[in-house]
Write a protein that holds these residues in place. Structure first.
Motif, PDB file in Angstrom:
ATOM      1  N   ASN A 229       0.823  -1.217   0.000  1.00  0.00           N
ATOM      2  CA  ASN A 229       0.000   0.000   0.000  1.00  0.00           C
ATOM      3  C   ASN A 229       0.853   1.262   0.000  1.00  0.00           C
ATOM      4  OD1 ASN A 229      -2.264  -1.578   0.043  1.00  0.00           O
ATOM      5  ND2 ASN A 229      -2.652  -1.340   2.236  1.00  0.00           N
TER       6      ASN A 229
ATOM      7  N   ASN B 220      -8.386  -6.854  -1.521  1.00  0.00           N
ATOM      8  CA  ASN B 220      -7.856  -5.488  -1.501  1.00  0.00           C
ATOM      9  C   ASN B 220      -6.787  -5.341  -2.586  1.00  0.00           C
ATOM     10  OD1 ASN B 220      -9.078  -4.659   1.316  1.00  0.00           O
ATOM     11  ND2 ASN B 220      -8.080  -6.628   1.626  1.00  0.00           N
TER      12      ASN B 220
ATOM     13  N   LYS C  44      -0.598   4.548   9.366  1.00  0.00           N
ATOM     14  CA  LYS C  44      -1.322   5.409   8.423  1.00  0.00           C
ATOM     15  C   LYS C  44      -1.698   4.678   7.142  1.00  0.00           C
ATOM     16  CE  LYS C  44       1.105   8.613   6.301  1.00  0.00           C
ATOM     17  NZ  LYS C  44       2.049   9.732   6.072  1.00  0.00           N
ATOM     18  N   TYR C  45      -1.062   3.536   6.886  1.00  0.00           N
ATOM     19  CA  TYR C  45      -1.356   2.766   5.671  1.00  0.00           C
ATOM     20  C   TYR C  45      -2.266   1.569   5.953  1.00  0.00           C
ATOM     21  CZ  TYR C  45       2.317   5.584   3.607  1.00  0.00           C
ATOM     22  OH  TYR C  45       3.068   6.645   3.155  1.00  0.00           O
TER      23      TYR C  45
ATOM     24  N   LYS D  85      -6.231   0.416   7.079  1.00  0.00           N
ATOM     25  CA  LYS D  85      -7.622   0.824   7.254  1.00  0.00           C
ATOM     26  C   LYS D  85      -8.229  -0.012   8.381  1.00  0.00           C
ATOM     27  CE  LYS D  85      -8.307   2.169   2.424  1.00  0.00           C
ATOM     28  NZ  LYS D  85      -9.102   1.935   1.174  1.00  0.00           N
ATOM     29  N   TYR D  86      -8.249   0.583   9.570  1.00  0.00           N
ATOM     30  CA  TYR D  86      -8.704  -0.169  10.734  1.00  0.00           C
ATOM     31  C   TYR D  86     -10.211  -0.404  10.731  1.00  0.00           C
ATOM     32  CZ  TYR D  86      -4.104   0.049  12.866  1.00  0.00           C
ATOM     33  OH  TYR D  86      -2.768  -0.120  13.135  1.00  0.00           O
ATOM     34  N   ASP D  87     -10.942   0.257   9.845  1.00  0.00           N
ATOM     35  CA  ASP D  87     -12.377   0.004   9.742  1.00  0.00           C
ATOM     36  C   ASP D  87     -12.696  -1.136   8.779  1.00  0.00           C
ATOM     37  OD1 ASP D  87     -11.543   1.334   7.519  1.00  0.00           O
ATOM     38  OD2 ASP D  87     -13.202   2.764   7.450  1.00  0.00           O
ATOM     39  N   HIS D  88     -11.660  -1.795   8.257  1.00  0.00           N
ATOM     40  CA  HIS D  88     -11.867  -2.942   7.374  1.00  0.00           C
ATOM     41  C   HIS D  88     -12.594  -4.040   8.161  1.00  0.00           C
ATOM     42  CE1 HIS D  88     -10.953  -6.414   4.831  1.00  0.00           C
ATOM     43  NE2 HIS D  88     -10.634  -5.564   3.862  1.00  0.00           N
TER      44      HIS D  88
END
Length: 663
Positions: free
Chosen positions: A371, A404, A647-648, A650-653
């Motif tokens: 990413n 992803n 920052k790379y 996506k914890y809402d995945h």
């Protein structure tokens, strides 16, 4: 610097001009005397006093006659020049009064006003013809008026400067008050600089006193037992337990209970009694030495345990990552075969694109590498990622990037266990890992705790995995490629990396950042130079380099048979006499004289162990590397560096959320 004159103190703003001040004062005295001599010429030379002679002698030593004549002429209209004029307020802004009382200043101002009034009266009398209007009187009054006007202008200028200074001071004070309001001392907590114990330099003196008493009491208890004074020994034990209970885990005097002072007094009485009955200098010294030796051994044992636990924590897979891998693996093998393929497979062997090699068994770490590279690439469609993992994580790695995909970039995932050519008959390290000695080294529980396992990091299970050694077989893994950029899975890409493909390696195989700075090591820290095979072929002061981001020229690799060189040295190190386990020492040997140094800004290391990496270096680096035990996906990661990695992600995945990942 201070210039003393009569009852006044004068302070000059620029102390470096002391010599100039002295010269000017001498000059003023001389001109004053010359003026008095000119206006009172009727008295003759017999009235010349010692001041004139001293001034004349000083001035003649400093200035030529022409200079003195110019000064005398240019100041003739000012009348007599002396320090009296300074006392009356005729000062420039470079002079300040010190210690002058207000009454004296008011008197000087009153005299100045009286002189101005008197001057106006004289001028009006001249105009009305009441006073003789000869040339001499007219010139004298004109000069006096000029001087008065000059004094008035000077006073106004000084008053303006004082007012500006006052206004500036008020502004600074107001600004300081506002800043102080913004400081919340409560936030500082127990580290507040105004803590009570900070006021006292010996904030732990009582704690140390109690600790010393406990140590001495333990010695006397042993001596009491040796001298068969059991009753007194029991009394010492009672006081010892009381002191230990009062001391507890206190580290400062503020942490001690109120009863601590009573315990100290009681213990001191018992120790005084013990000194009378049990004191033996030699015996006491021997017991203290024994206690010291026992403490040293205990510290060494705890240090070794701490090292082992830190290594264990660093290499243990967190529950969240294990959960993610298991969920993805299940989902992958539920997919039909036709949906398990990645698009744009034709790019995998195109030598005109930018190819990356990434070998990892950590799904989340690999996703951050991909990413971050894509998000900072100028043209993602020209980037190709070659991922290799083990059979345990093969399904999870595939499923993650199927769910992803990296945008327009190309990606492919392979299983290292499917490389049939990579076997023990061809690969020396695989053959060595299958030997009984190596299995005993890794798996036998009752290992000796001395030289055999002094450096626990070399017993890291990752050295058993061929993923770690696959970097020495890149031309075999990718036979159609000419160049490839090797990346570790504990790095973060922060800039476009395509510039590395245009770097001239000057016929070398490996392009890497050297690490022989203050915090890193040279060859003698990795290799055993007591072995003649090492000492005769390598320079102990040669500069090392880092794995993590390496540009490999595969065409030159094949030409120089780098894999064959690696096999030669790996076979010679079967008994680990040349270097410990790992891939960096054989890498230093294999690419010795074949490594081109890259600029340090391409690859900044140390974020996994060094808390003092310069922030500017981190933010300006193309790649940052979390080499060390404090990996960013572990709880023991350094907080100050972790944000560059998270920052790379996506914890809402949905998958990360279900496995309870958190920032």
């Amino acid at each position: 610097m201070l210039l003393l004159s009569s009852n006044f103190n004068l302070q000059f703003v620029a102390p470096s001009h002391l010599i100039f001040i002295i010269i000017i004062e001498l000059l003023f005295n001389y001109v004053e005397l010359c003026y008095e001599d000119s206006v009172q010429s009727g008295f003759g030379k017999q009235n010349v006093d010692w001041r004139e002679r001293l001034a004349s002698q000083s001035i003649k030593n400093l200035f030529t006659k022409e200079v003195i004549d110019v000064v005398s002429t240019s100041t003739a209209d000012l009348g007599p020049l002396s320090l009296d004029s300074f006392r009356k307020g005729n000062l420039s802004t470079s002079w300040n009064f010190i210690g002058v009382e207000s009454s004296v200043a008011d008197k000087a101002t009153s005299q100045s006003n009286q002189k101005a009034t008197h001057l106006k009266q004289e001028m009006s009398q001249v105009k009305e013809g009441k006073l003789p209007n000869d040339d001499h009187s007219h010139d004298m009054l004109t000069n006096t008026l000029r001087r008065q006007l000059r004094d008035n202008r000077r006073e106004k200028h000084v008053a303006g400067l004082v007012q500006k200074d006052d206004e500036a001071t008020v502004k600074l004070e107001n600004a300081a008050i506002e800043r102080s309001k913004a400081v919340d001392s409560a936030v500082l907590g127990k580290y507040n600089m105004w803590r009570k114990e900070i006021d006292n330099e010996n904030s732990d003196s009582t704690v140390r006193l109690m600790s010393d008493q406990i140590i001495v009491a333990k010695v006397y208890i042993i001596i009491a037992s040796m001298k068969n004074k059991l009753d007194f020994g029991k009394e010492l034990q009672i006081r010892l337990k009381e002191s230990q209970h009062a001391l507890g885990e206190s580290t400062t005097d503020a942490d001690l209970p109120h009863s601590a002072s009573d315990k100290i007094k009681a213990m001191e009485k018992v120790l005084a009694k013990a000194r009378e009955q049990l004191y033996d200098c030699k015996l006491m010294l021997g017991k203290l030495r024994a206690m010291l030796q026992a403490s040293v051994e205990q510290v060494m044992s705890l240090k070794k345990d701490s090292m082992f636990l830190s290594q264990l924590a660093a290499k243990t897979v967190p529950n969240a990552i294990h959960c993610l891998s298991m969920r993805l693996t299940i989902e992958y093998y539920l997919l039909p075969a036709e949906k398990r393929k990645f698009p744009r497979s034709e790019n995998l062997e195109n030598p005109n694109l930018y190819h990356y090699a990434l070998f990892s068994d950590n799904v989340l770490a690999a996703s951050v590498v991909v990413n971050s590279t894509i998000m900072n690439a100028k043209d993602p469609s020209k980037h190709v990622f070659h991922l290799v993992t083990d059979k345990l994580n093969f399904g999870a790695m595939n499923m993650w990037f199927l769910l992803n995909p990296p945008g327009k970039a190309t990606i492919n995932v392979e299983n290292v266990d499917e490389f049939k050519w990579l076997n023990s008959s061809y690969c020396p390290v695989l053959r060595q890992l299958e030997t009984a000695a190596m299995k005993e080294y890794y798996f036998k529980a009752d290992q000796p705790t001395n030289s055999g396992s002094s450096n626990l990091k070399y017993r890291n299970p990752k050295y058993l995995s061929m993923l770690n050694h696959l970097r020495f077989y890149l031309p075999l893994v990718y036979p159609k490629l000419d160049k490839i950029l090797f990346l570790d899975d504990d790095i973060v890409v922060q800039k476009d990396l395509t510039g590395l493909w245009s770097v001239d390696l000057h016929g070398k195989v490996n392009g890497a950042v050297e690490t022989c700075g203050e915090s890193f090591h040279r060859f003698d820290k990795y290799l055993n130079f007591s072995n003649p095979h090492i000492s005769q072929n390598f320079d102990p002061n040669a500069c090392g380099w880092a794995y993590g981001m390496n540009m490999f020229d595969l065409k030159v690799w094949r030409k120089k048979d780098i894999t064959g060189i690696y096999h030669k040295w790996q076979n010679m190190n079967e008994d680990r006499a040349l270097w410990k386990l790992g891939t960096l020492p054989p890498g230093l040997i294999t690419f010795y004289g074949l490594t081109h140094p890259l600029q340090k800004s391409w690859h900044v290391l140390g974020l996994g162990y060094n808390p003092n990496v310069d922030k500017k270096e981190i933010e300006s680096a193309a790649v940052i590397h979390y080499n060390g035990n404090m990996k960013p996906w572990l709880e023991l990661a350094m907080t100050k560096y972790r944000s560059y990695w998270t920052k790379y992600i996506k914890y809402d995945h949905p998958y990360l959320h279900s496995c309870k990942f958190s920032e």
